[in-house]
Design an enzyme around this catalytic site. Structure first.
Site, PDB file in Angstrom:
ATOM      1  N   TRP A  12       4.365   8.719  62.588  1.00 25.32           N
ATOM      2  CA  TRP A  12       3.991   8.969  61.191  1.00 25.32           C
ATOM      3  C   TRP A  12       4.266  10.400  60.754  1.00 25.32           C
ATOM      4  CZ3 TRP A  12      -1.524   6.300  60.861  1.00 25.32           C
ATOM      5  CH2 TRP A  12      -1.352   4.915  60.881  1.00 25.32           C
ATOM      6  N   LYS A  13       4.569  11.279  61.705  1.00 24.61           N
ATOM      7  CA  LYS A  13       4.760  12.710  61.376  1.00 24.61           C
ATOM      8  C   LYS A  13       3.539  13.203  60.596  1.00 24.61           C
ATOM      9  CE  LYS A  13       9.676  11.852  61.675  1.00 24.61           C
ATOM     10  NZ  LYS A  13      11.030  12.190  61.278  1.00 24.61           N
ATOM     11  N   HIS A  96      10.443  16.386  70.060  1.00 20.85           N
ATOM     12  CA  HIS A  96      11.063  15.886  68.827  1.00 20.85           C
ATOM     13  C   HIS A  96      11.925  16.986  68.224  1.00 20.85           C
ATOM     14  CE1 HIS A  96      11.647  14.269  64.847  1.00 20.85           C
ATOM     15  NE2 HIS A  96      11.188  13.112  65.272  1.00 20.85           N
ATOM     16  N   GLU A 149      17.444  10.319  69.905  1.00 17.35           N
ATOM     17  CA  GLU A 149      17.506  10.449  68.450  1.00 17.35           C
ATOM     18  C   GLU A 149      18.595  11.448  68.058  1.00 17.35           C
ATOM     19  OE1 GLU A 149      13.472   9.234  66.302  1.00 17.35           O
ATOM     20  OE2 GLU A 149      13.835  11.375  66.389  1.00 17.35           O
ATOM     21  N   GLY A 207      10.255   6.151  62.154  1.00 17.59           N
ATOM     22  CA  GLY A 207       9.535   7.124  61.341  1.00 17.59           C
ATOM     23  C   GLY A 207       9.240   6.553  59.964  1.00 17.59           C
TER      24      GLY A 207
END
Ligand code: PGA
Length: 228
Positions: A12-13, A96, A149, A207
């Protein structure tokens, strides 16, 4: 192709106010397909309330943090140490690209974070792009989850072509052959199955498309359709 229990991680950041969290779990919580492993990584302020909600309702959801301290317990203002997070979180994102780029996180920091997580029995979810695959050498094992990613695919709406993902995953597996490998970068309910169909890919990191509960439920149902 059928695969066993796809692992879907919702990152969800820095999003979702608490009323949105409650609404989201109202839709997703009771409806997570049994053949999916789902991890939710909320902003850290919601980790404990979400853990309590999941325990209370027996939802089929695991809880992950988005980062962890490279230090243990002690005088480190603002940090969340793995020693205190143990029991609340099942797993934790480290490395990340947003943290590497915006917060100067280095591969040495990540090794420290990895060690604190492992010592506390928390599964590390190690994020990387192709230039960082070598970082897996000292840490690759069967408890590690690797999230591939490509930076340009993150939040851009331009997911990486499947063949490029396949090649990257093959390189990752050469080092981390026992680890589960996921793809992330503009994954949504329309392209998910293209990635999950890759032989060595065991799940996806989502995301933007994880924020809206009905969109995300569709995505989970698609993942479920591939699983045994
Ligand atoms: P995205 O984000 O799905 O919005 O591209 C993925 C991530 O960076 O975690």
């Amino acid at each position: 192709m059928e695969i066993n229990k796809p692992l879907i991680i919702a990152n969800w950041k820095s999003n979702q106010a608490f009323d949105q969290v409650v609404d989201w779990f109202g839709v997703i919580g009771p409806n997570v397909p049994g053949n999916i492993e789902l991890v939710v990584c909320p902003p850290s302020i919601w980790l404990k309330p979400i853990r309590d909600l999941i325990n209370q309702k027996s939802f089929n959801v695991k809880v992950g943090a988005q980062d962890i301290s490279k230090f243990s317990i002690g005088p480190y203002t603002g940090e969340l140490p793995a020693d205190l997070a143990r029991g609340v979180i099942d797993c934790c994102i480290i490395g990340h690209s947003e943290r590497r780029q915006l917060f100067g996180e280095t591969s040495a920091d990540l090794l420290d974070k990895f060690n604190h997580l492992s010592r506390n029995g928390i599964t590390p979810i190690y994020f990387l792009d192709t230039s960082q695959i070598e970082e897996l050498k000292p840490i690759a094992n069967s408890d590690l989850v690797v999230a591939y990613e490509p930076i340009e695919a993150i939040g851009s709406g331009n997911a990486q072509p499947v063949e490029e993902v396949r090649i990257a995953v093959e390189k990752i597996k050469q080092i981390a052959h026992e680890s589960r490998v996921l793809y992330g970068g503009s994954v949504d309910e329309n392209n998910l199955l293209n990635y999950l169909s890759l032989e060595d890919l065991e799940g996806a990191l989502v995301g933007t498309a994880s924020l809206d509960s009905s969109q995300f439920l569709t995505l989970l149902e698609k993942a479920s359709s591939l699983s045994k």
